[in-house]
Design a protein around this motif. Structure first.
Motif, PDB file in Angstrom:
ATOM      1  N   ALA A  32       8.626   5.591  -3.854  1.00  0.00           N
ATOM      2  CA  ALA A  32       8.264   6.267  -2.601  1.00  0.00           C
ATOM      3  C   ALA A  32       7.807   5.282  -1.531  1.00  0.00           C
ATOM      4  O   ALA A  32       7.400   5.683  -0.445  1.00  0.00           O
ATOM      5  N   GLY A  33       7.878   3.994  -1.810  1.00  0.00           N
ATOM      6  CA  GLY A  33       7.520   2.956  -0.848  1.00  0.00           C
ATOM      7  C   GLY A  33       8.165   1.656  -1.264  1.00  0.00           C
ATOM      8  O   GLY A  33       8.536   1.482  -2.433  1.00  0.00           O
ATOM      9  N   VAL A  34       8.304   0.709  -0.313  1.00  0.00           N
ATOM     10  CA  VAL A  34       8.937  -0.564  -0.653  1.00  0.00           C
ATOM     11  C   VAL A  34       7.936  -1.563  -1.209  1.00  0.00           C
ATOM     12  O   VAL A  34       8.307  -2.663  -1.613  1.00  0.00           O
ATOM     13  N   GLY A  35       6.657  -1.194  -1.208  1.00  0.00           N
ATOM     14  CA  GLY A  35       5.639  -2.088  -1.732  1.00  0.00           C
ATOM     15  C   GLY A  35       5.058  -3.028  -0.706  1.00  0.00           C
ATOM     16  O   GLY A  35       4.510  -4.078  -1.069  1.00  0.00           O
ATOM     17  N   ASP A  36       5.150  -2.676   0.585  1.00  0.00           N
ATOM     18  CA  ASP A  36       4.543  -3.502   1.614  1.00  0.00           C
ATOM     19  C   ASP A  36       3.039  -3.599   1.360  1.00  0.00           C
ATOM     20  O   ASP A  36       2.369  -2.585   1.154  1.00  0.00           O
ATOM     21  N   PRO A  37       2.465  -4.811   1.369  1.00  0.00           N
ATOM     22  CA  PRO A  37       1.036  -4.948   1.054  1.00  0.00           C
ATOM     23  C   PRO A  37       0.116  -4.262   2.058  1.00  0.00           C
ATOM     24  O   PRO A  37      -1.027  -3.943   1.718  1.00  0.00           O
ATOM     25  N   TYR A  38       0.565  -4.027   3.292  1.00  0.00           N
ATOM     26  CA  TYR A  38      -0.266  -3.380   4.293  1.00  0.00           C
ATOM     27  C   TYR A  38      -0.004  -1.877   4.390  1.00  0.00           C
ATOM     28  O   TYR A  38      -0.911  -1.104   4.686  1.00  0.00           O
TER      29      TYR A  38
END
Length: 506
Positions: A32-38
């Motif tokens: 459900a997300g690309v794993g962006d740290p922010y």
């Protein structure tokens, strides 16, 4: 003997299982997300979009938007399900021509379950039919869709797409676009790229815009209303289209005095950064409140408030520089935003140097000396400012100082060679701060990690930047106190402190 055979057989089976390639793994839901740290929930996993085709119809009287979005994509793993980032009501979803099940998850996640699982590497055609009232939708209390007296504008950073089309909403998944918008006769629709055609039928006018170069979702935009539109070209023949809302009043003349020089700015920046990366340029100034600008691709957005004190060339220089830094070469993750904002800010300093209003060195000196060492400003690391403040002013201002320090360290020849090589090697792609560090070392032949650590990665005020002959109008530290402060400095800083557009979710 049997026991030994069983043990051997089990061991062989285990080895075979370990040898099975990842592509042979069974279908599973995409992330459900690309794993962006922010922004961990930004974007989605399991597929890559190549093209968005949007066919929209908008009625300003009711703020009703209806549309059909067709996404051409490729599965990057075996998928049983995948997500789209979207806010409006969905009527139907087709995947490869077959009806797919869909459900809501969270504030802006649309979960799509195709009729049959999708194999890694297989092409994906996703059709979504939808409608709704965009201005009623919010994410974390913020909205990117803004109604105006005669229409609407959708623009924001780091996200704006979910208010008007389903997408993989992260800069790491760039795509080309066809955006077709029908509006009541008498209104216009402004978007990215080149206007391919315009037709009228049954009281509606349809505008068809095309962006043939890869574009991040947050850089897409749409403005509907009544505009005065001007057209021109750059010296190299790039078409320039500017649009001005009918209600700008006293801000119209200074807005035009600024945007009508966009072609000049494109030509000048091309001499510094390399060929302009897109097929069109320009900007638009709708009749909206607030104070700020956003580098929407090929057609930056400016609020009328940017021109309340007269022409403001620095903001045009800044947003146009983003077409290279941020748009053509985009961030890999949002923590890499220095690659966008630090460079666009430095372009302003280069413009000042060209115009004889203070060299880049003098502006760097002023920025350095006017901020005490105990100011919290220096606690922010431009290369990793933190999830709660990716658009902090240090990313802009300290980020530009870092580029001046680099220019001094490696000299003008290698510095501008680095900027052009960056565009050549990373054109239409994504990059990290460390990618730029490595390129700078490769081009200059000098070890530069300590310099970048001091200016970008250390939460304290660096030592005064070194000087080098020919390094950008070098001046002595003794001249800092009398270094000129450009008329626009406080205006630029105010815009950055306000995150450039009042609805930004920073």
């Amino acid at each position: 003997m049997r026991r030994g055979l069983t043990t051997l057989t089990s061991a062989v089976a285990a080895c075979l299982l370990l040898a099975v390639p990842a592509s042979a793994a069974g279908p599973a839901p995409g992330a459900a997300g690309v794993g962006d740290p922010y922004y961990p929930d930004a974007g989605n996993g399991g597929y890559d979009v190549a093209h968005y085709d949007l066919r929209l119809k908008y009625q300003p009287r009711t703020d009703r938007l209806d549309g059909t979005a067709t996404l051409l994509a490729t599965a990057t793993r075996n998928l049983s399900r995948f997500n789209l980032d979207f806010l409006l009501d969905v009527d139907e979803v087709l995947v490869n021509g077959k009806k797919a099940a869909f459900a809501r998850s969270g504030t802006h996640e649309l979960e799509v379950t195709p009729a049959t699982a999708l194999a890694q590497g297989s092409p994906l055609t996703v059709v979504v039919r939808y409608g709704g009232t965009p201005s009623e939708k919010k994410i974390d209390g913020a909205a990117a869709w803004h109604r105006t007296a005669d229409g609407a504008v959708v623009v924001d950073e780091p996200t704006s797409a979910p208010w008007w089309y389903p997408s993989n909403d992260h800069p790491s998944d760039k795509a080309t676009y066809d955006i077709s918008v029908a509006v009541p006769d008498g209104l216009q629709a402004i978007s990215n790229g080149v206007l391919a055609s315009r037709t009228s039928k049954l009281g509606w006018t349809r505008y068809n815009w095309r962006s043939a170069a890869p574009q991040a979702t947050y850089l897409s935009t749409l403005a509907i209303g009544r505009f005065d539109i001007t057209e021109g070209t750059t010296a190299s023949g790039i078409p320039v289209v500017n649009a001005y809302g009918k209600g700008l009043g006293d801000n119209l003349a200074p807005a035009r005095a600024s945007l009508e020089r966009t072609g000049e700015v494109v030509d000048w920046e091309s001499s510094l950064f390399g060929p302009y990366p897109f097929a069109a340029a320009g900007g638009f100034v709708p009749d909206v409140p607030g104070y700020g600008a956003v580098e929407t691709q090929t057609r930056p957005f400016y609020t009328p408030g940017m021109f309340e004190n007269g022409a403001f060339m620095e903001v045009v220089v800044h947003e146009t520089a983003h077409q290279w830094f941020g748009n053509s070469v985009s961030v890999r993750n949002w923590r890499d935003l220095w690659l966008s904002e630090g460079f666009a800010t430095y372009a302003q300093w280069l413009w000042s140097e060209k115009e004889g209003e203070g060299t880049a060195q003098e502006l760097a000196d002023h920025a350095y000396s006017s901020t005490p060492a105990d100011d919290p400003f220096w606690q922010v690391r431009p290369a990793d400012p933190g999830a709660g403040q990716p658009f902090h002013n240090a990313v802009y201002r300290r980020g530009a100082m870092a580029l001046q320090a680099l220019r001094n360290r490696i000299g003008d020849r290698d510095f501008f060679a680095v900027l052009k090589r960056w565009q050549e090697e990373r054109r239409y792609g994504n990059a990290t701060v460390q990618d730029f560090v490595r390129l700078s070392e490769r081009v200059s032949g000098k070890p530069l990690q300590r310099l970048f650590d001091a200016w970008l990665f250390t939460p304290s005020k660096p030592a005064p930047m070194p000087r080098a002959g020919g390094g950008g109008g070098a001046s002595s530290l003794a001249s800092q106190a009398r270094a000129p402060e450009p008329r626009s400095w406080k205006k630029i800083e105010a815009a950055q402190s306000a995150h450039r557009w009042p609805s930004h979710r920073h």
